[in-house]
Design an enzyme around this catalytic site. Structure first.
Site, PDB file in Angstrom:
ATOM      1  N   GLN A 147       6.708  43.527-106.429  1.00 54.27           N
ATOM      2  CA  GLN A 147       6.126  42.190-106.627  1.00 54.27           C
ATOM      3  C   GLN A 147       6.585  41.614-107.979  1.00 54.27           C
ATOM      4  OE1 GLN A 147       4.247  40.407-104.350  1.00 54.27           O
ATOM      5  NE2 GLN A 147       4.462  38.745-105.817  1.00 54.27           N
TER       6      GLN A 147
ATOM      7  N   LYS B   3       0.283  40.549 -98.196  1.00 52.74           N
ATOM      8  CA  LYS B   3       1.421  41.249 -97.580  1.00 52.74           C
ATOM      9  C   LYS B   3       0.940  42.498 -96.850  1.00 52.74           C
ATOM     10  CE  LYS B   3       4.623  39.227-100.837  1.00 52.74           C
ATOM     11  NZ  LYS B   3       5.404  39.316-102.073  1.00 52.74           N
TER      12      LYS B   3
ATOM     13  N   ASP C  15      13.058  41.934 -99.427  1.00 52.08           N
ATOM     14  CA  ASP C  15      12.936  40.622-100.075  1.00 52.08           C
ATOM     15  C   ASP C  15      14.275  39.864-100.046  1.00 52.08           C
ATOM     16  OD1 ASP C  15      10.420  39.832-100.924  1.00 52.08           O
ATOM     17  OD2 ASP C  15      10.460  41.101-102.712  1.00 52.08           O
TER      18      ASP C  15
END
Ligand code: NDP
Length: 278
Positions: A96, A52, A119
């Site tokens: 995460q 990422k 997200d």
């Protein structure tokens, strides 16, 4: 043999488009930075977080890392999220997953400001998707819609079966396909006659989390098959939820594993980060 839906190529195409967009936004004085929080050092999470950060660098946006030890208290993580919510230099916040078991994932997801939730997991963004309003969309399902569209596969009016109903893949996937005017069925572990249900699908999207579960018997000839699963087989090779070799003989188009859905998730995360600059 089926058309190969090339996620590697399509994700690169998207990242290159985003890179250009970021450059022109920067000329107008707009910048973006993504805060990436990792708790503990699960090896798979380390790889995802590294990828990422690399993608941010590629498209030209900043990233700030917060690596917290495994034993971090929930309150400490929530306090960091609060601080980042207030920080005007940070446009996107990503925690995460999975988190260590002593931290409540739902609480953490709900603590992130919906405006910085790149997200697309916050209940407010999920709700906006459900009622057809603009908001951040979960990256893997959004990537699958791009895979279909950019491979010239029509969605409107098609029978789409989504196998799996998780909050991060199955449910948002079904909502997105509905938004694209497919006729959508959601199947799960309590579905009776899964084979018959799957054989109704013009587009079959599989997110079960069971290696090579979907065999040729589940496929209508000419169906488009999207495999979300990622596993290691007995020989330590990557494989998906679909038995690729036999299904590819029946399908009209199929995603491989690796190189199908996987690379799209990061590309769409980058897309969400760029949205925060607009
Ligand atoms: P979950 O384990 O959260 O959900 C699995 C879903 O599959 C559940 O809804 C479950 O039903 C259903 N299911 C399980 N067994 C069966 C069965 N025998 N028949 C029908 N349905 C079944 O998984 P995720 O959605 O998080 O992920 C699915 C897969 O996708 C995993 O392999 C994961 O690694 C991968 N993944 C890949 C990503 C990528 O970027 N490529 C991103 C995210 C995930 P029920 O609800 O009834 O239990």
């Amino acid at each position: 043999m089926a058309q190969l839906i090339d996620g590697k190529r399509i994700s690169q195409e998207i990242k290159d488009e985003l890179k250009e967009k970021v450059a022109s936004l920067k000329e107008r004085g707009k910048t973006a930075a993504l805060a990436v929080i990792q708790v503990g050092n699960d090896p798979a999470s380390c790889v995802y977080v590294g990828n990422k950060k690399k993608a941010c660098e590629y498209i030209g946006i900043g990233s700030v890392s917060y690596e917290m030890p495994e034993e971090t208290k929930e309150e400490a993580l929530l306090a960091l999220i609060d601080k980042l919510n207030e920080d005007t230099a940070v446009n996107g916040i990503l925690v995460q997953l999975p988190l260590p078991s002593h931290i409540c994932e739902d609480k953490v997801i709900e603590a992130i400001s919906p405006q910085k939730d790149v997200d697309g997991f916050h209940p407010q963004n999920v709700g906006r998707l459900a009622i057809g309003k603009k908001g951040f969309v979960s990256c893997t399902p959004a990537g699958i819609v791009q895979l279909l569209k950019r491979s010239g596969i029509e969605i409107a009016g098609k029978n789409c079966v989504v196998v799996g109903r998780s909050n991060i893949v199955g449910k948002p996937m079904a909502l997105l396909m509905l938004r694209e005017n497919a006729t959508v069925t959601i199947a799960h572990s309590k579905t009776r006659n899964l084979k018959d249900t799957c054989r109704q699908a013009d587009i079959l999207i599989v997110a079960i989390g069971k290696p090579q579960f979907i065999t040729a018997e589940y496929i209508k000839e000419g169906a488009v098959v999207i495999d979300v699963g990622i596993h290691r087989d007995g020989a330590n090779r990557l494989c998906g939820d679909v038995k690729y070799d036999e299904v590819a003989k029946l399908a009209s188009a199929i995603t491989p594993v690796p190189g199908g859905v996987g690379p799209m998730t990061i590309a769409m995360l980058m897309n969400n980060c760029v949205e925060t600059m607009l």
